[in-house]
Design an enzyme around this catalytic site. Structure first.
Site, mmCIF file in Angstrom:
data_model
loop_
_atom_site.group_PDB
_atom_site.id
_atom_site.type_symbol
_atom_site.label_atom_id
_atom_site.label_comp_id
_atom_site.label_asym_id
_atom_site.label_seq_id
_atom_site.Cartn_x
_atom_site.Cartn_y
_atom_site.Cartn_z
ATOM 1 N N ASP A 172 -6.094 -8.102 1.109
ATOM 2 C CA ASP A 172 -6.096 -9.548 0.852
ATOM 3 C C ASP A 172 -6.954 -9.877 -0.365
ATOM 4 O O ASP A 172 -6.626 -10.765 -1.150
ATOM 5 C CB ASP A 172 -6.640 -10.304 2.076
ATOM 6 C CG ASP A 172 -5.728 -10.183 3.288
ATOM 7 O OD1 ASP A 172 -4.523 -9.935 3.100
ATOM 8 O OD2 ASP A 172 -6.227 -10.332 4.418
ATOM 9 N N ASN A 186 0.853 -1.181 0.000
ATOM 10 C CA ASN A 186 0.000 0.000 0.000
ATOM 11 C C ASN A 186 0.891 1.234 0.000
ATOM 12 O O ASN A 186 2.123 1.122 0.051
ATOM 13 C CB ASN A 186 -0.991 -0.012 1.173
ATOM 14 C CG ASN A 186 -0.309 -0.020 2.531
ATOM 15 O OD1 ASN A 186 0.771 0.559 2.712
ATOM 16 N ND2 ASN A 186 -0.919 -0.685 3.508
ATOM 17 N N LYS A 213 1.563 3.627 2.182
ATOM 18 C CA LYS A 213 2.399 3.822 3.367
ATOM 19 C C LYS A 213 3.583 2.854 3.356
ATOM 20 O O LYS A 213 4.728 3.250 3.642
ATOM 21 C CB LYS A 213 1.555 3.624 4.627
ATOM 22 C CG LYS A 213 2.312 3.838 5.922
ATOM 23 C CD LYS A 213 1.402 3.631 7.122
ATOM 24 C CE LYS A 213 2.172 3.809 8.439
ATOM 25 N NZ LYS A 213 1.279 3.597 9.628
ATOM 26 N N GLU A 214 3.312 1.590 3.031
ATOM 27 C CA GLU A 214 4.380 0.585 2.980
ATOM 28 C C GLU A 214 5.404 0.917 1.896
ATOM 29 O O GLU A 214 6.612 0.709 2.077
ATOM 30 C CB GLU A 214 3.776 -0.802 2.718
ATOM 31 C CG GLU A 214 2.936 -1.333 3.867
ATOM 32 C CD GLU A 214 2.064 -2.511 3.465
ATOM 33 O OE1 GLU A 214 1.625 -3.244 4.367
ATOM 34 O OE2 GLU A 214 1.807 -2.692 2.255
#
Length: 444
Positions: free
Chosen positions: A268, A200, A202-203
């Site tokens: 997921d 995502n 942020k990651e």
């Protein structure tokens, strides 16, 4: 066209590797405040357990119609047994989901009142696998056969050690199996050799080591170089999904959500649909469009939703009516779409004699069969395809199958409420499904 890509889907075998945990839900309602302290009192009405973490990816894949095998390690404890029991209700192969006495099963307990998640309680102890445990996992890869795609679901809970990641990705590469990763952590070089990584926003920024003022294109370039990737997918919440291919301009796919109820497990869902699509040979743009559509459906529900091909098919039908037409040689998506529905197959014996009078018969059929789906079965000649395109635009027609193998072959795959024969623009006869099968069996 996305509809054409959807119709190419068939069941595949996916190996899900990662951190498996137990999701425990406590459901109730709050109507008063405690006299002991200024806190709400929750009246419990029910509890349930289901696989979480990588297990939720597996459930999403199973809902899509994939064959799913697991590779992971959990505790040999009460929570581990509950996790195993919940997996066993889903027809998922857990042969290589190992239970170890030295490990503790991770549990996420959620308190939900009405449609609101009040609190999450985490029971987790991050434990380092021993060399012996790593080798058990690595050796089990030799047992895996006929795998079409590998899904790595990393929650940074200790299972995906550098040795295990390296072994899984190398094994997949040796067997020409694509590897799709939902990553965690601040260093994506550990996934080097994977086909695609899906962080995502942020990651992505965290792993890139770039500041918040850096552009997303610079972040993507840093990650592609870091993990030596051909492709990178970044999920961006309300901005949708962005695809980055090495040396190409990014492609953006806007979010397809009607209402946001809960984003739990949406990542997921995206990973599962991407794996299912890539395993079926769809290109990344087609795969992302399907994943975006599925995630839009998922976040419209409370909790970890598992989107089926039936729901994706219904969403596609809302977009374009020609999505209703299927060739008999590519029926898997339609079979999934009809799995929980009641439907009637109408055999059109002469597509040249069709008029609006036939639509009247179809409307009556819907009434007689309590609004069951109407599935037309007709020749696949060019002229019939033109007629099928016209018929699919009518509300009375839910799906059209273009004939190739024959009715007996079709009824070995589908099990409708009844078979109706339409001839000379009128209803010729209606036969209950069991009788139709017996008649065809006696003829053959």
């Amino acid at each position: 066209m996305l509809a054409s890509a959807f119709k190419k889907l068939s069941s595949i075998h996916v190996l899900v590797v990662g951190d498996f945990m137990l999701d425990h839900y406590t459901i109730g309602k709050i109507e008063r405040i405690s006299p002991e302290a200024p806190v709400p009192i929750m009246q419990i009405s029910g509890e349930s357990c289901r696989p979480g973490g990588a297990g939720n990816v597996a459930l999403n894949l199973a809902a899509l119609g994939a064959q799913v095998s697991l590779l992971g390690m959990i505790g040999h404890d009460d929570y581990g047994q509950k996790l195993v029991d919940s997996i066993d209700t889903s027809q998922i192969n857990r042969e290589t989901l190992f239970q170890e006495d030295s490990l503790s099963t991770i549990v996420k307990k959620r308190l939900i009142a009405g449609s609101q998640q009040l609190m999450r309680l985490d029971y987790e102890k991050i434990e380092v696998l021993s060399e012996k445990q790593e080798q058990i996992v690595i050796d089990s890869l030799t047992q895996k056969t006929n795998v079409d795609v590998v899904a790595i679901s990393d929650y940074n809970k200790g299972f995906l050690t550098p040795n295990i990641l390296k072994a899984v990705i190398h094994w997949a590469s040796q067997n020409s199996i694509p590897v799709l990763v939902d990553p965690k952590g601040d260093d994506f070089s550990k996934y080097r050799g994977a086909t695609l990584i899906k962080p995502n926003l942020k990651e992505a920024y965290l792993a890139s080591k770039l500041g918040k003022d850096s552009s997303i294109d610079d972040v993507a370039e840093a990650l592609i170089n870091q993990a030596q990737l051909k492709s990178l997918v970044i999920t961006r919440s309300e901005k949708g999904i962005s695809l980055f291919n090495k040396g190409e301009i990014r492609a953006d796919f806007p979010v397809v959500a009607q209402e946001v109820m809960d984003v739990t497990g949406a990542g997921d869902t995206v990973l599962a649909v991407l794996c299912f699509a890539v395993g079926n040979g769809l290109n990344l743009s087609e795969a992302i469009e399907l994943a975006n559509m599925a995630s839009g459906l998922a976040i419209g529900r409370l909790g970890c939703a598992h989107i089926t091909l039936s729901e994706i098919a219904a969403r596609l039908l809302e977009i374009r009516t020609d999505n209703k037409i299927f060739e008999e040689s590519h029926l898997f998506p339609l079979i999934q779409a009809l799995k929980t529905e009641e439907y009637v197959i109408c055999v059109v014996e002469d597509s040249h004699s069709i008029s609006l009078n036939m639509l009247h018969h179809l409307k009556e059929l819907k009434k007689v069969h309590n609004n069951a789906y109407i599935v037309l079965y007709m020749d696949e000649s060019d002229s019939s395809k033109e007629v099928a395109s016209t018929l699919s635009s009518f509300n009375e027609v839910d799906f059209v199958i273009l004939k190739k193998e024959g009715l007996s072959h079709l009824l070995a795959t589908l099990y409708p409420k009844a078979v109706v024969f339409l001839k000379d623009d009128k209803l010729d006869k209606m036969v209950p499904i069991d009788q139709a099968i017996n008649i065809l069996a006696s003829v053959n």
